[in-house]
Every structure is written in structure tokens, then in C-alpha cells.
Design a protein around this motif. Structure first.
Motif, PDB file in Angstrom:
ATOM      1  N   THR A  97       0.918  -1.231   0.111  1.00 48.35           N
ATOM      2  CA  THR A  97      -0.192  -0.193   0.090  1.00 48.35           C
ATOM      3  C   THR A  97       0.987   1.246   0.083  1.00 48.35           C
ATOM      4  OG1 THR A  97      -1.932  -1.083   1.267  1.00 48.35           O
ATOM      5  CG2 THR A  97      -1.741   1.400   1.243  1.00 48.35           C
ATOM      6  N   PHE A  98       1.803   1.299   0.974  1.00 49.64           N
ATOM      7  CA  PHE A  98       2.691   2.719   1.042  1.00 49.64           C
ATOM      8  C   PHE A  98       3.746   2.635  -0.058  1.00 49.64           C
ATOM      9  CE2 PHE A  98       0.738   2.628   5.077  1.00 49.64           C
ATOM     10  CZ  PHE A  98       0.405   4.027   5.303  1.00 49.64           C
ATOM     11  N   LEU A  99       4.140   1.778  -0.876  1.00 53.09           N
ATOM     12  CA  LEU A  99       4.775   1.686  -2.063  1.00 53.09           C
ATOM     13  C   LEU A  99       4.357   2.531  -3.055  1.00 53.09           C
ATOM     14  CD1 LEU A  99       7.178   0.709  -4.032  1.00 53.09           C
ATOM     15  CD2 LEU A  99       5.626  -1.480  -4.403  1.00 53.09           C
ATOM     16  N   VAL A 100       2.815   2.029  -3.378  1.00 54.25           N
ATOM     17  CA  VAL A 100       2.013   2.828  -4.568  1.00 54.25           C
ATOM     18  C   VAL A 100       1.741   3.948  -3.990  1.00 54.25           C
ATOM     19  CG1 VAL A 100       1.583   0.469  -5.638  1.00 54.25           C
ATOM     20  CG2 VAL A 100      -0.118   1.374  -3.701  1.00 54.25           C
ATOM     21  N   ILE A 234      -3.768   7.467 -10.148  1.00 53.79           N
ATOM     22  CA  ILE A 234      -3.821   7.837  -8.864  1.00 53.79           C
ATOM     23  C   ILE A 234      -4.844   7.812  -8.172  1.00 53.79           C
ATOM     24  CG2 ILE A 234      -4.139  10.420  -7.502  1.00 53.79           C
ATOM     25  CD1 ILE A 234      -1.942  11.448  -9.927  1.00 53.79           C
ATOM     26  N   PHE A 235      -6.201   7.701  -9.041  1.00 53.82           N
ATOM     27  CA  PHE A 235      -7.412   7.338  -8.269  1.00 53.82           C
ATOM     28  C   PHE A 235      -7.454   5.866  -7.897  1.00 53.82           C
ATOM     29  CE2 PHE A 235     -11.779   5.547  -9.018  1.00 53.82           C
ATOM     30  CZ  PHE A 235     -12.495   6.093  -8.131  1.00 53.82           C
ATOM     31  N   LEU A 236      -6.774   5.062  -8.519  1.00 54.39           N
ATOM     32  CA  LEU A 236      -6.748   3.610  -8.075  1.00 54.39           C
ATOM     33  C   LEU A 236      -6.079   3.481  -6.702  1.00 54.39           C
ATOM     34  CD1 LEU A 236      -6.118   1.659 -11.432  1.00 54.39           C
ATOM     35  CD2 LEU A 236      -8.356   1.651 -10.157  1.00 54.39           C
ATOM     36  N   ILE A 237      -4.798   4.211  -6.831  1.00 50.27           N
ATOM     37  CA  ILE A 237      -3.997   4.117  -5.659  1.00 50.27           C
ATOM     38  C   ILE A 237      -4.770   4.716  -4.430  1.00 50.27           C
ATOM     39  CG2 ILE A 237      -1.702   5.012  -4.576  1.00 50.27           C
ATOM     40  CD1 ILE A 237      -0.758   4.841  -7.454  1.00 50.27           C
ATOM     41  N   LEU A 260       8.034   3.608   7.671  1.00 52.07           N
ATOM     42  CA  LEU A 260       9.304   3.318   7.007  1.00 52.07           C
ATOM     43  C   LEU A 260       9.132   3.226   5.572  1.00 52.07           C
ATOM     44  CD1 LEU A 260      12.375   2.906   7.599  1.00 52.07           C
ATOM     45  CD2 LEU A 260      11.980   0.499   7.797  1.00 52.07           C
ATOM     46  N   MET A 261       8.166   2.556   5.039  1.00 51.49           N
ATOM     47  CA  MET A 261       8.116   2.389   3.667  1.00 51.49           C
ATOM     48  C   MET A 261       7.657   3.781   3.206  1.00 51.49           C
ATOM     49  SD  MET A 261       8.467  -0.833   2.607  1.00 51.49           S
ATOM     50  CE  MET A 261       7.632  -1.062   1.109  1.00 51.49           C
ATOM     51  N   LEU A 262       6.928   4.398   3.810  1.00 53.18           N
ATOM     52  CA  LEU A 262       6.286   5.666   3.135  1.00 53.18           C
ATOM     53  C   LEU A 262       7.343   6.558   2.855  1.00 53.18           C
ATOM     54  CD1 LEU A 262       3.983   7.333   2.214  1.00 53.18           C
ATOM     55  CD2 LEU A 262       3.692   7.976   4.618  1.00 53.18           C
ATOM     56  N   VAL A 263       8.244   6.742   4.042  1.00 48.10           N
ATOM     57  CA  VAL A 263       9.569   7.560   4.178  1.00 48.10           C
ATOM     58  C   VAL A 263      10.332   7.379   2.975  1.00 48.10           C
ATOM     59  CG1 VAL A 263      11.403   8.478   5.694  1.00 48.10           C
ATOM     60  CG2 VAL A 263       9.204   8.377   6.466  1.00 48.10           C
ATOM     61  N   VAL A 264      10.710   5.955   3.244  1.00 44.58           N
ATOM     62  CA  VAL A 264      11.649   5.695   2.107  1.00 44.58           C
ATOM     63  C   VAL A 264      11.556   5.768   0.540  1.00 44.58           C
ATOM     64  CG1 VAL A 264      12.885   3.671   1.189  1.00 44.58           C
ATOM     65  CG2 VAL A 264      12.694   4.034   3.740  1.00 44.58           C
ATOM     66  N   PHE A 265      10.259   5.243   0.209  1.00 44.63           N
ATOM     67  CA  PHE A 265       9.799   5.402  -1.106  1.00 44.63           C
ATOM     68  C   PHE A 265       9.310   6.985  -1.453  1.00 44.63           C
ATOM     69  CE2 PHE A 265       9.169   0.909  -0.837  1.00 44.63           C
ATOM     70  CZ  PHE A 265       9.798   0.435  -1.998  1.00 44.63           C
ATOM     71  N   SER A 266       9.077   7.556  -0.501  1.00 46.03           N
ATOM     72  CA  SER A 266       8.709   9.177  -0.905  1.00 46.03           C
ATOM     73  C   SER A 266       9.896   9.852  -1.055  1.00 46.03           C
ATOM     74  CB  SER A 266       7.753   9.778   0.367  1.00 46.03           C
ATOM     75  OG  SER A 266       6.726   9.075   0.446  1.00 46.03           O
TER      76      SER A 266
END
Length: 284
Positions: A97-100, A234-237, A260-266
Motif C-alpha cells: 500500500t505505501f509503496l504505491v 492516482i485514483f486507483l492508488i 518506514l516504507m512511506l518515508v523511504v519510497f517518498s
């Protein structure tokens, strides 16, 4: 899979991006089984879409498919055989989820204004092949975890870093995900032994749908404007993000991994977006 197969052919998100959340959040199916089904059905549907893309002469970046495709094989093995058994089901769900989600934020920022795009991968220094290969490896690991990922990550690198148009990046990611799904499917059949009779029944039931839906999605994608494709993603995500917060129990460990995933990928996506080396001449 009627909807999922269409998405698989039309966007950089494979059918597993629809199947995996529905299986794990709505139907409460084990993430490991949902992942194997995603790989199995994408190996059929996205392969059919790939054949249509090639037959229609839709422009793709074969260099990306070669570099990321080869690097995605060891990534798939690592993700499926080594990393997946170490994570809980909730962590695997939220990681995807946070990757996309982090990609959607950056894609939204990128499309707030009109911008110039390349219609091919820049080739200036030779580093491009290593960057694409690294993206393929990381994407292969994610595909080994959730049945989807190499398409999203490679698409991200093409669009955000190299400034390649979504019109080129999307069909490229479809062919790439098809090849990676075949590798993962065969891995679970002959090595991991994860293709159970129950998953086989789901797979056989969905095949007649995806062999039609995915090619239709691919044909529609070739006709759409790149901004329409981006807004659709964007809508699907957004739906994926909201459903995850609603349906997945937020334990401290899941929250920690999610952040952690959100910060790293962002940071990764924003870093690619900030690089101006591949900016087309005439861009702001």
C-alpha cells in the motif's frame, strides 16, 4: 478480475494490484495464496496484453524490458523464498500500500502542470542501464512479496527520473510485469510448491476473463492521453490506500513498517523527481 484484467493492460499496475487487495482485505484469503494467484493470472492476462501491444506496434522501451527483466529474476527469488516468510501478512499488505501511495503523491505533483517528456530512454553516460537494473531487482523483490511491483517501480523510474512519457512507460511496464509474472509463477510451481489445487481452480475460472480484458485495456491505453493515464493511476492508488487504513489492523509493528516504507519510497521518488539531468530541453 473483469476490472483487474482491464487495469493490467491499461496501466502500470498489474491485475494483481486489484486481485491482491480484494483477496486479502475483502475475502480474507492468505496473502501467500493471493500472491501466487496474482502471478499466475498475470502470466496469462498480461502476456495476452503484451502480444496485443507488440502486434499493434505500440512503442515500448526494449532496453528497459531487457535490463529490468533480467535483474528482476533474482529479485523475485529473493522476495518469494527469503523475505516473504519473514514478514507478517499485515506487514506485507501495508508494504504494498505505501509503496504505491508514495508513488501516487509524486505522480500527482509531477502532473500539476504541463511538462515536456521524452519518447525514449535517454542514453548519455551508460549509468542508465544500471539504474534500470536496480529498479528491476527491487521491483522483483516486491513482486515476490505481493505478486506485483516490478512494473510500478520501473514505471516510476522511467517517468520520474528519466522523464519518459507515460504513453511509452505504461506498455513497457505491462510487458515487463508479464515476463516477471511468468518467472514467479514457474518458481511457485516447480520450486516453492505454492500452486495449490484451490489456487488452480481460481486461476482456471479467471483465465477466460483476463485473456479478453487485459488486451482490451492495452488497446485503450494506446488511445489515451498520458495525463488521463496518470490520473487513473492516482485514483486507483487512493482507493487502495483508504481500503488499507480501513480494513487492516494497525498494530505498532505494522504502523512502524508502514511509516518506514512511506518515508523511504517518498524520499526515493522525490529524489528522482528533483534530478534535472534528464529534463527535456525547454522544460521549466
Amino acid at each position: 478480475m473483469v476490472f483487474g484484467s482491464f487495469i493490467a493492460g491499461a496501466t502500470s499496475e498489474g491485475g494483481g494490484a486489484i486481485a491482491f487487495p480484494v483477496f486479502t482485505k475483502v475475502l480474507q484469503i492468505d496473502p501467500a495464496d493471493a500472491k501466487v494467484f496474482s502471478l499466475a493470472i498475470q502470466s496469462v492476462g498480461m502476456s495476452a496484453a503484451s502480444l496485443v501491444i507488440i502486434a499493434m506496434g505500440v512503442r515500448v522501451e526494449w532496453r528497459v524490458i531487457r535490463w529490468a527483466g533480467v535483474a528482476g529474476i533474482p529479485g523475485m527469488v529473493l522476495g518469494a523464498a527469503v523475505v516473504a516468510p519473514l514478514l507478517s501478512s499485515a506487514m506485507i499488505k501495508m508494504s504494498f500500500t505505501f509503496l504505491v501511495t508514495s508513488f501516487a503523491v509524486t505522480l500527482f505533483m509531477l502532473n500539476r502542470r504541463m511538462r515536456l517528456c521524452h519518447d525514449r530512454l535517454p542514453d548519455e553516460s551508460g549509468y542508465e542501464s544500471w539504474i534500470i537494473a536496480l529498479a528491476g531487482f527491487v521491483g522483483g523483490v516486491m513482486s515476490g512479496l505481493v505478486g506485483n511491483g516490478i512494473d510500478i517501480i520501473t514505471f516510476s523510474v522511467m517517468v520520474l527520473l528519466f522523464r519518459v512519457s507515460e504513453k511509452i512507460s505504461t506498455p513497457t511496464s505491462v510487458i515487463l510485469m508479464a515476463s516477471n509474472s511468468i518467472v514467479g509463477f514457474l518458481l511457485h510451481i516447480f520450486v516453492i510448491d505454492g500452486f495449490t489445487p484451490e489456487i488452480r481452480e481460481w486461476w482456471l475460472a479467471a483465465i477466460p476473463v483476463v485473456v479478453v480484458g487485459a488486451p482490451m485495456g492495452a488497446m485503450l491505453c494506446s488511445l489515451l492521453d498520458r495525463q488521463v493515464i496518470a490520473k487513473g493511476l492516482i485514483f486507483l492508488i487512493l482507493i487502495e490506500f483508504i481500503s488499507s487504513l480501513w480494513l487492516i489492523p494497525m498494530t505498532p509493528s505494522v504502523v512502524l513498517v508502514s511509516l518506514l516504507m512511506l518515508v523511504v519510497f517518498s524520499l526515493l521518488y522525490y529524489g528522482m523527481y528533483s534530478v534535472r539531468r534528464y529534463e527535456p530541453i525547454g522544460s521549466d
